[in-house]
Scaffold this motif. Structure first.
Motif, PDB file in Angstrom:
ATOM      1  N   ASN A  20       4.848 -16.502  22.763  1.00  0.00           N
ATOM      2  CA  ASN A  20       3.822 -16.507  21.725  1.00  0.00           C
ATOM      3  C   ASN A  20       2.616 -17.287  22.201  1.00  0.00           C
ATOM      4  O   ASN A  20       2.752 -18.356  22.817  1.00  0.00           O
TER       5      ASN A  20
ATOM      6  N   TYR B  17      -0.519  -3.755  24.168  1.00  0.00           N
ATOM      7  CA  TYR B  17       0.556  -4.403  23.425  1.00  0.00           C
ATOM      8  C   TYR B  17       1.864  -3.618  23.432  1.00  0.00           C
ATOM      9  O   TYR B  17       2.935  -4.187  23.273  1.00  0.00           O
TER      10      TYR B  17
ATOM     11  N   LYS C 254       3.616 -11.990  22.135  1.00  0.00           N
ATOM     12  CA  LYS C 254       2.868 -11.793  20.906  1.00  0.00           C
ATOM     13  C   LYS C 254       1.692 -12.761  20.856  1.00  0.00           C
ATOM     14  O   LYS C 254       1.828 -13.935  21.223  1.00  0.00           O
TER      15      LYS C 254
ATOM     16  N   PRO D  42      -0.742 -11.930  13.222  1.00  0.00           N
ATOM     17  CA  PRO D  42      -0.563 -11.257  14.514  1.00  0.00           C
ATOM     18  C   PRO D  42      -1.738 -10.341  14.825  1.00  0.00           C
ATOM     19  O   PRO D  42      -2.301  -9.699  13.925  1.00  0.00           O
TER      20      PRO D  42
ATOM     21  N   ASN E 246      -2.981  -7.017  16.112  1.00  0.00           N
ATOM     22  CA  ASN E 246      -2.414  -5.680  16.267  1.00  0.00           C
ATOM     23  C   ASN E 246      -3.497  -4.679  16.643  1.00  0.00           C
ATOM     24  O   ASN E 246      -4.678  -4.865  16.319  1.00  0.00           O
TER      25      ASN E 246
END
Length: 680
Positions: free
Chosen positions: A42, A195, A201, A218, A220
């Motif tokens: 992360n 991704y 992430k 997050p 995206n």
């Protein structure tokens, strides 16, 4: 005498930073890439822009961290090659190669801090502050106490994990970036990485003020797959959302009516074409295998509203354009838009969007293809020329397919326009026949000859001008806008076009966008909406009407140019109708003098039905000409007497159209207190 080592001055580092990064997003992406290289599951990005000129940026990655020795031996070395020198990084996944990404921090801020810890080393804190340096000085990292950062949430999490790195940057200047730029930031950052191939992430927390919630979200992808008309791909898994998808494309008929044509998204596998996306080729004396992976599509439309109707994720503004052919190497963005290098000059080339990987561009055994700016390629490199050749073939094929789709729309529009002309001619003939029937002095056989001759003269575009634009003009005093609001909103609810910015607008009234501070433009609008068009006028007269310069202007224009059947009067009281408008015109008087007079009874409701049906029937002529479904008219009601109502347990409004009653209550009755207060 010992050898003398080169050193880099502050001015040299600053110059490199400016060449390496063209904007804040690209510099931030380098800091995030460092976290990805550190194998962090992360990465947390915090951007605090409450003071834009002195913004705060923080990147915290849950990676392996750095020891004091790593900082001294590796981090401060400009050009240190992690892939070659560190075990396990020559894995085809590590993004960094040249050891210059660290200059991103210096590009963003003159003062930044690194807090880091490995699983086997102590926590260390380092600061680089060049704000007071002369250009010839050499900057250096200084160890500092951690106390200043002890309250950081990221530090607490780092200590809990036992490893990771935090980079804190103060006084980052983001003054030139507005709200839309930050709205587009997630899209820009999401495009920096592939991704679908990353197990890691990235999270972002954007602090714009003290009132909005401060939490990580997050990042995206925001790709509008459902707006794509055609897609080429190496693997259909990339474009799952395109399967069984249909999209709409808008076009205008000759009389300005918006229509749509639907089609299905077509997915084509690279393997089903004669385009060779993989093979072997020699580069600089070394034979290498190459392959193009990913997808390339072409959008059905790039009109913002139409594209959003197909897919709400379509975001296009001055800060972000999704129509790019993005090239990735090792899952990281290497070129933001390859389209400009393909040399395709045909229409629709700017409709292309795609994400492809071509890892041979950054092969460890081959020369570095990146230019000094690190955000572009050497366009004469044989690897780039090979990629250009492949993508040009794909791009030309997509553009050809999109052109064929445009040809289909053009044919559909042509067919619709012919139908409109035919119906328009029929509509004109009916109206003209009715007009001649009102002239008793003309013999029936002469009427027929005149009618046949007039209709025969309507050819081509003249036909569409033969009253295919039927409009409604609501003339009212500004203080009486609650009544015009009711009529306008109800007609729009029925499906008629009330967008004054649209050429095909069917309903006009001054409370819907007219600059009432300037009378000059009003004369132009009066000419457009009253004189030139086949326009039905409804005058909403009251005690306010006669004292309004605008109303007298509108009434005078109508009186001078319109015949008996061209306008109707809806009067709030008997004595509020101007004398010059009463010349045999149809009048409906509501006799509203107090708030309680606004309640709908049988008489007032049927008056409204009479008025609205006239307007609906007039506007339906547009639909008749265009071949659209006509809007149903309203039915007058008969309300039982009070005794019957009591037996039935009903009120008069129970017998009325409930939608009409709801609009009347919302726009008229709920505004009654303000209305009667203002007119007093």
């Amino acid at each position: 005498m010992d050898g003398i080592k080169f050193t880099l001055t502050y001015s040299a580092l600053k110059m490199f930073g400016k060449q390496l990064y063209s904007n804040v997003s690209s510099a931030i992406s380098e800091l995030v890439a460092n976290g990805l290289d550190a194998k962090a599951p992360n990465i947390y990005l915090t951007i605090d822009i409450r003071d834009k000129e002195n913004s705060y940026v923080e990147v915290f990655d849950e990676g392996k961290g750095m020891s004091a020795e790593d900082i001294a031996d590796h981090y401060i070395k400009i050009g240190y090659n992690k892939r070659r020198n560190e075990q396990g990084l020559n894995d085809g996944k590590t993004l960094g190669r040249k050891g210059i990404g660290k200059l991103a921090a210096l590009y963003l801020s003159d003062c930044f801090t690194i807090i880091t810890k490995t699983i086997n080393s102590d926590l260390t804190c380092w600061k680089l502050d060049v704000s007071g340096l002369d250009e010839d000085d050499s900057p250096q990292l200084e160890p500092v106490e951690i106390d200043e950062f002890s309250e950081l949430e990221s530090l607490k999490k780092l200590m809990s994990l036992g490893h990771g790195t935090i980079i804190c940057l103060k006084n980052v200047n983001m003054k030139g970036l507005g709200d839309k730029a930050f709205e587009s930031l997630e899209c820009r950052l999401s495009n920096l990485f592939l991704y679908d191939k990353l197990e890691q992430k990235i999270w972002i927390k954007l602090i714009q003020n003290d009132t909005t919630p401060h939490k990580f979200l997050p990042i995206n992808k925001q790709i509008a797959f459902k707006n794509l008309a055609y897609v080429y791909t190496s693997n259909e898994d990339y474009v799952q959302e395109c399967k069984n998808n249909s999209f709409n494309m808008s076009y205008k008929t000759k009389n300005g009516i918006d229509k749509k044509m639907s089609a299905d998204t077509e997915i084509v596998s690279f393997s089903a074409t004669d385009i060779h996306i993989s093979g072997e080729q020699e580069f600089f004396g070394i034979k290498k295998h190459y392959t193009l992976d990913g997808w390339i599509g072409i959008h059905a439309t790039i009109d913002g509203e139409d594209a959003k109707n197909n897919d709400s994720r379509y975001i296009k503004n001055q800060f972000y354009n999704p129509n790019q052919l993005r090239v990735y190497v090792r899952n990281k963005l290497a070129m933001s838009n390859m389209i400009e290098y393909l040399g395709i000059t045909r229409a629709f080339v700017n409709y292309i969007e795609g994400e492809v990987s071509f890892d041979v561009l950054d092969d460890d055994d081959l020369e570095d293809i990146a230019t000094a700016g690190r955000q572009d390629f050497n366009t004469q490199d044989p690897r780039f020329l090979l990629l250009k050749e492949i993508l040009t073939k794909i791009g030309n094929s997509l553009v050809s397919k999109r052109q064929a789709l445009a040809d289909k729309i053009r044919e559909r529009k042509k067919t619709d326009d012919i139908s409109i002309s035919t119906r328009s001619k029929t509509r004109f003939q009916k109206d003209f026949h009715g007009m001649l029937a009102d002239l008793p002095d003309i013999k029936p056989q002469d009427r027929l000859k005149i009618e046949q001759y007039a209709v025969a003269q309507l050819e081509g575009d003249v036909n569409s001008e033969a009253k295919s634009e039927f409009t409604v003009f609501l003339s009212h005093a500004s203080k009486d806008h609650i009544f015009s609001d009711f009529i306008y909103r109800y007609l729009v609810h029925l499906g008629f076009n009330g967008n004054i910015k649209d050429e095909a607008c069917e309903i006009f009234y001054s409370s819907n966008g007219l600059d009432t501070d300037n009378l000059t433009p009003l004369s132009i609008l009066i000419k457009q909406y009253i004189i030139r068009k086949n326009n039905d006028i409804l005058f909403l007269t009251s005690s306010n009407f006669g004292s309004s310069e605008y109303c007298l202007f509108e009434g005078g224009a109508a009186w001078a140019t319109k015949s008996v059947g061209d306008y109707k009067i809806m009067a709030l009281t008997y004595d509020s109708i101007p004398q010059f408008l009463t010349n045999g015109k149809s009048e409906v008087v509501f006799n509203i003098k107090a708030k309680e007079d606004l309640q709908l009874d049988e008489i007032k409701y049927n008056y409204l039905v009479t008025i609205l049906n006239r307007l609906i029937q007039h506007l339906n002529k547009n639909r008749e000409v265009s071949g659209l479904t006509l809007v149903s008219t309203l039915t007058e009601v008969h309300v039982p007497d009070k005794v019957e109502l009591k037996k039935l347990g009903k009120t008069p409004t129970d017998f009325m159209d409930q939608t009409l009653v709801e609009y009347w209550n919302t726009y008229v009755i709920e505004q009654a207190d303000t209305y009667f207060h203002d007119i007093v």
